[in-house]
Enzyme design. Structure first.
Site, PDB file in Angstrom:
ATOM      1  N   GLN A  16       0.801  -1.217   0.000  1.00  0.00           N
ATOM      2  CA  GLN A  16       0.000   0.000   0.000  1.00  0.00           C
ATOM      3  C   GLN A  16       0.840   1.276   0.000  1.00  0.00           C
ATOM      4  O   GLN A  16       0.338   2.342  -0.342  1.00  0.00           O
ATOM      5  CB  GLN A  16      -0.955  -0.002   1.194  1.00  0.00           C
ATOM      6  CG  GLN A  16      -1.992  -1.115   1.096  1.00  0.00           C
ATOM      7  CD  GLN A  16      -2.948  -1.130   2.269  1.00  0.00           C
ATOM      8  OE1 GLN A  16      -2.641  -1.678   3.306  1.00  0.00           O
ATOM      9  NE2 GLN A  16      -4.104  -0.519   2.111  1.00  0.00           N
ATOM     10  N   ARG A  43       3.527   0.129  13.063  1.00  0.00           N
ATOM     11  CA  ARG A  43       3.258  -1.190  12.483  1.00  0.00           C
ATOM     12  C   ARG A  43       3.385  -1.095  10.964  1.00  0.00           C
ATOM     13  O   ARG A  43       2.688  -0.300  10.332  1.00  0.00           O
ATOM     14  CB  ARG A  43       1.847  -1.659  12.879  1.00  0.00           C
ATOM     15  CG  ARG A  43       1.477  -2.947  12.210  1.00  0.00           C
ATOM     16  CD  ARG A  43       0.108  -3.494  12.607  1.00  0.00           C
ATOM     17  NE  ARG A  43      -0.123  -4.668  11.810  1.00  0.00           N
ATOM     18  CZ  ARG A  43      -1.212  -4.930  11.092  1.00  0.00           C
ATOM     19  NH1 ARG A  43      -2.235  -4.096  11.123  1.00  0.00           N
ATOM     20  NH2 ARG A  43      -1.295  -6.012  10.355  1.00  0.00           N
ATOM     21  N   HIS A  80       1.196  -9.272   4.694  1.00  0.00           N
ATOM     22  CA  HIS A  80       0.025  -8.405   4.526  1.00  0.00           C
ATOM     23  C   HIS A  80      -0.387  -8.484   3.054  1.00  0.00           C
ATOM     24  O   HIS A  80      -0.385  -7.486   2.333  1.00  0.00           O
ATOM     25  CB  HIS A  80       0.349  -6.975   4.965  1.00  0.00           C
ATOM     26  CG  HIS A  80      -0.852  -6.132   5.291  1.00  0.00           C
ATOM     27  ND1 HIS A  80      -0.999  -5.483   6.494  1.00  0.00           N
ATOM     28  CD2 HIS A  80      -1.959  -5.822   4.570  1.00  0.00           C
ATOM     29  CE1 HIS A  80      -2.141  -4.798   6.498  1.00  0.00           C
ATOM     30  NE2 HIS A  80      -2.740  -4.990   5.337  1.00  0.00           N
ATOM     31  N   ASN A  89      -1.719 -10.779   8.487  1.00  0.00           N
ATOM     32  CA  ASN A  89      -2.751  -9.763   8.621  1.00  0.00           C
ATOM     33  C   ASN A  89      -4.048 -10.286   8.005  1.00  0.00           C
ATOM     34  O   ASN A  89      -4.094 -10.630   6.826  1.00  0.00           O
ATOM     35  CB  ASN A  89      -2.348  -8.486   7.884  1.00  0.00           C
ATOM     36  CG  ASN A  89      -3.430  -7.425   7.986  1.00  0.00           C
ATOM     37  OD1 ASN A  89      -3.668  -6.888   9.073  1.00  0.00           O
ATOM     38  ND2 ASN A  89      -4.120  -7.140   6.890  1.00  0.00           N
ATOM     39  N   GLU A  90      -5.087 -10.368   8.815  1.00  0.00           N
ATOM     40  CA  GLU A  90      -6.437 -10.654   8.342  1.00  0.00           C
ATOM     41  C   GLU A  90      -6.509 -11.825   7.358  1.00  0.00           C
ATOM     42  O   GLU A  90      -6.827 -11.629   6.171  1.00  0.00           O
ATOM     43  CB  GLU A  90      -7.034  -9.410   7.692  1.00  0.00           C
ATOM     44  CG  GLU A  90      -7.091  -8.202   8.596  1.00  0.00           C
ATOM     45  CD  GLU A  90      -7.883  -7.043   7.982  1.00  0.00           C
ATOM     46  OE1 GLU A  90      -8.354  -7.179   6.844  1.00  0.00           O
ATOM     47  OE2 GLU A  90      -8.023  -6.008   8.655  1.00  0.00           O
ATOM     48  N   ASN A 147      -8.112  -6.188  14.230  1.00  0.00           N
ATOM     49  CA  ASN A 147      -8.462  -5.106  13.311  1.00  0.00           C
ATOM     50  C   ASN A 147      -9.973  -4.982  13.315  1.00  0.00           C
ATOM     51  O   ASN A 147     -10.677  -5.932  12.953  1.00  0.00           O
ATOM     52  CB  ASN A 147      -8.006  -5.411  11.876  1.00  0.00           C
ATOM     53  CG  ASN A 147      -6.505  -5.312  11.718  1.00  0.00           C
ATOM     54  OD1 ASN A 147      -5.790  -5.019  12.679  1.00  0.00           O
ATOM     55  ND2 ASN A 147      -6.020  -5.567  10.516  1.00  0.00           N
ATOM     56  N   TYR A 151     -13.278  -2.290  12.422  1.00  0.00           N
ATOM     57  CA  TYR A 151     -13.716  -1.036  11.817  1.00  0.00           C
ATOM     58  C   TYR A 151     -15.204  -0.766  12.010  1.00  0.00           C
ATOM     59  O   TYR A 151     -15.622   0.376  12.122  1.00  0.00           O
ATOM     60  CB  TYR A 151     -13.427  -1.064  10.304  1.00  0.00           C
ATOM     61  CG  TYR A 151     -11.964  -0.950   9.957  1.00  0.00           C
ATOM     62  CD1 TYR A 151     -11.386   0.285   9.676  1.00  0.00           C
ATOM     63  CD2 TYR A 151     -11.143  -2.075   9.922  1.00  0.00           C
ATOM     64  CE1 TYR A 151     -10.049   0.406   9.351  1.00  0.00           C
ATOM     65  CE2 TYR A 151      -9.791  -1.967   9.604  1.00  0.00           C
ATOM     66  CZ  TYR A 151      -9.245  -0.722   9.326  1.00  0.00           C
ATOM     67  OH  TYR A 151      -7.923  -0.621   9.011  1.00  0.00           O
ATOM     68  N   GLU A 162      -5.429  -2.308  14.001  1.00  0.00           N
ATOM     69  CA  GLU A 162      -5.970  -1.378  13.009  1.00  0.00           C
ATOM     70  C   GLU A 162      -7.340  -0.902  13.441  1.00  0.00           C
ATOM     71  O   GLU A 162      -8.161  -1.695  13.924  1.00  0.00           O
ATOM     72  CB  GLU A 162      -6.149  -2.042  11.629  1.00  0.00           C
ATOM     73  CG  GLU A 162      -4.924  -2.116  10.797  1.00  0.00           C
ATOM     74  CD  GLU A 162      -5.200  -2.755   9.442  1.00  0.00           C
ATOM     75  OE1 GLU A 162      -6.277  -2.517   8.862  1.00  0.00           O
ATOM     76  OE2 GLU A 162      -4.322  -3.504   8.979  1.00  0.00           O
ATOM     77  N   TRP A 194      -5.275   3.193  11.709  1.00  0.00           N
ATOM     78  CA  TRP A 194      -5.086   2.973  10.273  1.00  0.00           C
ATOM     79  C   TRP A 194      -5.613   4.195   9.558  1.00  0.00           C
ATOM     80  O   TRP A 194      -6.800   4.456   9.646  1.00  0.00           O
ATOM     81  CB  TRP A 194      -5.819   1.712   9.783  1.00  0.00           C
ATOM     82  CG  TRP A 194      -5.545   1.521   8.312  1.00  0.00           C
ATOM     83  CD1 TRP A 194      -6.239   2.063   7.268  1.00  0.00           C
ATOM     84  CD2 TRP A 194      -4.456   0.784   7.750  1.00  0.00           C
ATOM     85  NE1 TRP A 194      -5.651   1.717   6.083  1.00  0.00           N
ATOM     86  CE2 TRP A 194      -4.567   0.927   6.348  1.00  0.00           C
ATOM     87  CE3 TRP A 194      -3.406   0.028   8.289  1.00  0.00           C
ATOM     88  CZ2 TRP A 194      -3.652   0.331   5.473  1.00  0.00           C
ATOM     89  CZ3 TRP A 194      -2.515  -0.563   7.413  1.00  0.00           C
ATOM     90  CH2 TRP A 194      -2.643  -0.405   6.019  1.00  0.00           C
ATOM     91  N   GLU A 196      -5.520   1.916  -1.423  1.00  0.00           N
ATOM     92  CA  GLU A 196      -6.563   1.203  -0.697  1.00  0.00           C
ATOM     93  C   GLU A 196      -7.101   0.039  -1.552  1.00  0.00           C
ATOM     94  O   GLU A 196      -8.237  -0.007  -1.973  1.00  0.00           O
ATOM     95  CB  GLU A 196      -7.665   2.186  -0.272  1.00  0.00           C
ATOM     96  CG  GLU A 196      -8.870   1.599   0.434  1.00  0.00           C
ATOM     97  CD  GLU A 196      -8.570   0.700   1.631  1.00  0.00           C
ATOM     98  OE1 GLU A 196      -7.481   0.807   2.226  1.00  0.00           O
ATOM     99  OE2 GLU A 196      -9.445  -0.115   1.953  1.00  0.00           O
ATOM    100  N   TRP A 197      -6.214  -0.907  -1.855  1.00  0.00           N
ATOM    101  CA  TRP A 197      -6.568  -2.153  -2.536  1.00  0.00           C
ATOM    102  C   TRP A 197      -7.434  -1.904  -3.769  1.00  0.00           C
ATOM    103  O   TRP A 197      -7.088  -1.032  -4.569  1.00  0.00           O
ATOM    104  CB  TRP A 197      -7.189  -3.133  -1.530  1.00  0.00           C
ATOM    105  CG  TRP A 197      -6.293  -3.298  -0.305  1.00  0.00           C
ATOM    106  CD1 TRP A 197      -6.574  -2.893   0.971  1.00  0.00           C
ATOM    107  CD2 TRP A 197      -4.965  -3.839  -0.257  1.00  0.00           C
ATOM    108  NE1 TRP A 197      -5.511  -3.181   1.807  1.00  0.00           N
ATOM    109  CE2 TRP A 197      -4.516  -3.766   1.089  1.00  0.00           C
ATOM    110  CE3 TRP A 197      -4.090  -4.413  -1.201  1.00  0.00           C
ATOM    111  CZ2 TRP A 197      -3.259  -4.209   1.501  1.00  0.00           C
ATOM    112  CZ3 TRP A 197      -2.842  -4.871  -0.793  1.00  0.00           C
ATOM    113  CH2 TRP A 197      -2.444  -4.762   0.533  1.00  0.00           C
TER     114      TRP A 197
HETATM  115  C1  GAL Z   1      -7.762  -3.636   6.472  1.00  0.00           C
HETATM  116  C2  GAL Z   1      -6.428  -3.869   5.840  1.00  0.00           C
HETATM  117  C3  GAL Z   1      -5.664  -2.617   5.543  1.00  0.00           C
HETATM  118  C4  GAL Z   1      -6.525  -1.470   5.068  1.00  0.00           C
HETATM  119  C5  GAL Z   1      -7.789  -1.338   5.879  1.00  0.00           C
HETATM  120  C6  GAL Z   1      -8.793  -0.325   5.362  1.00  0.00           C
HETATM  121  O1  GAL Z   1      -8.609  -4.701   6.226  1.00  0.00           O
HETATM  122  O2  GAL Z   1      -5.637  -4.672   6.674  1.00  0.00           O
HETATM  123  O3  GAL Z   1      -4.648  -2.954   4.653  1.00  0.00           O
HETATM  124  O4  GAL Z   1      -6.707  -1.468   3.742  1.00  0.00           O
HETATM  125  O5  GAL Z   1      -8.461  -2.564   5.954  1.00  0.00           O
HETATM  126  O6  GAL Z   1      -9.581  -0.864   4.372  1.00  0.00           O
END
Ligand code: GAL
Length: 539
Positions: free
Chosen positions: A60, A117, A162, A206-207, A349, A351, A420, A464, A471-472
């Protein structure tokens, strides 16, 4: 007489001013979350040794996708394939941290951070994925980064994986092929050898849920495979076995000398039963939690095996489908004991939150089997909840507190590091990101409640992200950074948003000692009033 009235009014004011937060609670999202018992802002400070951090990930931020001997990763391949990423964006340059890591560190210093991190790019270190060929410039890059961090008084927290798998290993089947376990183990050992003398925190994966489901069922992330039903379970199985190998390598050969900690980072929404009076709905929410977090958490933090509800459900459905064995692979007894309790901490992580309810589909086996349908759960987000720049992310602060409590109860009170947490805005140069300040305030307040009131063992928090980055699949259209970057510029200057100043203040205060600030103000105010009253009394 006038004097007397003024005197009386001032005297009353002295007591009137002493309003407690409970009587007039503060709400961050007053229109949506305003239940005094649940949502009122919680003032206070975090434990003294609490760790404040921010996070990034190699693909990223680094760029330099084909420089100095780096091999291609599955994310290079995936992002170069037209149609996969919004606007055709790639991580070829990203934040250019391969060249500008000192700028990253300067931003961290300004925030007052003591931890950072980041992740290592496996193909930058091992271009073909195997230790047959070690890329020295890759090792040098991470050594330079780690040393510069330490010179700045910042401790590295390093993620080994990751999501940027060497493409060469994907060409051999990637996580579907169990030969990857040996390659991952070699890679992990090399990283411990090369960097472990200066790294106190290791995160193996990671995830893994994202790699398995978004990478192998929905195809919305690299490697972009859409094989629902069995493949995601095999992928998860091999990731878990790889995690156990890395843990034991560290434990056996490095721990006593390097004295670090090693764990894994799992992601999950909190799944809230949509109807708390309906046992079937409550069970469905628990099932969802187990299918997302328990899938990896149960083996690692409990007994080396998958949650009973997954084993039972998937076996039953597999039989209905006419299969002779379950689509969910089984661990041998040896593997179970090798995998159980392989983490020194729980990396979380988190959100957002979802509502969940049960679905029982009468068509059953006619629907192609998948992880999504195996659960018999329908989950969704309330349209009333606040929004963000990402459709999957709605701020629901109380959810993180419930999830932390769920982890505490389910996994016997582990040490938890939030690795995160954050919120996106759509691509904008606006540095006044009140939405991010609100999100961080509200979530941190709930984390503090989990610590203070529920006695959850949370030892650290990671925002984060340090800066806007790739962002992917959304490319640069969604921004999570505390710092803004203009990706069209060559300088890629890290410009602090308002949220950076806010986070710096939280770190400096170790939380929100606002009530003491307020009562300090009140005390000062009352002293002045008292002085005026005395003067009036004398007159
Ligand atoms: C997580 C991921 C991060 C980042 C974040 C926000 O799932 O580990 O790399 O992209 O979401 O979408």
């Amino acid at each position: 007489m006038t004097f007397l009235i003024i005197y009386y009014m001032l005297f009353c004011l002295m007591f009137f001013e002493d309003i407690s937060a409970d009587e007039y609670p503060k709400f961050i999202y007053p229109d949506v979350f305003n239940d005094s018992k649940r949502d009122a802002f919680h003032y206070g400070t975090f434990p003294e040794d609490f760790i404040w951090s921010t996070a990034t990930a190699s693909y990223q931020i680094e760029g330099a996708w084909n420089e100095d001997g780096k091999g291609p990763s599955i994310w290079d391949t995936y992002s170069h394939e037209p149609g996969n990423i919004d606007n055709g964006y790639t991580g070829d340059v990203a934040c250019d941290s391969y060249h500008k890591y000192q700028d990253d560190i300067d931003s961290m210093k300004a925030l007052g951070l003591k931890y950072y991190r980041f992740s290592l790019s496996w193909p930058r270190i091992l271009p073909n994925g195997t230790i047959d060929h070690i890329n020295q410039p890759g090792i040098d890059y991470y050594n330079n980064l780690i040393n510069a961090l330490r010179d700045a008084g910042i401790s590295p927290m390093v993620t080994l994986y990751h999501w940027d798998l060497p493409q060469a290993l994907q060409d051999q089947g990637g996580w579907k092929n169990d030969e990857i376990i040996g390659h991952y183990k070699d890679y992990a050992r090399l990283c411990f050898e090369e960097f472990g003398d200066r790294v106190g925190f290791w995160i193996t994966f990671n995830e893994p849920w994202v790699t398995t489901i978004l990478g192998h069922e929905f195809a919305s992330m690299a490697p972009g495979i859409r094989e629902p039903g069995t493949t995601p379970y095999i992928v998860a199985h091999n990731i878990l076995r790889s995690h156990a190998e890395a843990y034991h390598v560290y434990d056996y050969s490095f721990r006593s000398k390097q004295k670090g900690k090693i764990g894994i980072t799992l992601n999950s929404d909190y799944y809230q039963a949509a109807d708390m009076n309906d046992p079937d709905t409550i069970e469905a929410a628990e099932r969802a939690q187990q299918f997302v977090m328990g899938w990896f958490g149960h083996p690692v933090y409990k007994n080396g095996d998958y949650p009973e509800v997954m084993k039972e459900t998937i076996a039953r459905k597999s039989t209905q489908e006419g299969l002779s064995e379950s689509r969910l692979p089984e661990f041998t007894e040896n593997e179970k004991s090798f995998l159980a309790k392989t983490a020194d901490f729980f990396g979380l992580n988190c959100y957002t939150t979802s509502y969940a309810r049960s679905i029982r589909n009468p068509a059953g086996p006619l629907i192609p089997p998948s992880w999504s349908t195996d659960q018999d759960v329908f989950s969704w987000k309330s349209q009333n909840w606040p929004t963000s720049g990402s459709d999957w992310l709605r701020p629901v602060p109380w959810g993180v507190r419930r999830l932390l409590n769920w982890i505490k109860n389910e996994y016997d009170d582990p040490v938890i590091y939030i690795t995160e947490n954050g919120i996106s805005t759509i691509d904008t140069a606006n540095l006044h990101d009140q939405i991010r300040i609100d999100y961080y305030s509200a979530y941190l307040s709930e984390v503090l409640k989990a610590i203070d009131i529920d006695e959850v063992n949370v030892k650290g928090y990671t925002a984060w992200s340090l800066m806007d980055n790739f962002e992917w699949s959304r490319g640069y259209t969604e921004r999570f950074g505390l710092h803004y970057i203009d990706f069209d510029s060559t300088e890629k200057t890290r410009i602090p948003k308002d949220s950076a100043a806010f986070y710096a203040q939280v770190i400096a205060d170790n939380g929100f000692p606002a009530s003491s600030v307020q009562s300090g103000f009140n005390a000062g105010f009352r002293t002045i009033l008292l002085a005026i009253c005395i003067v009036f009394a004398i007159i």
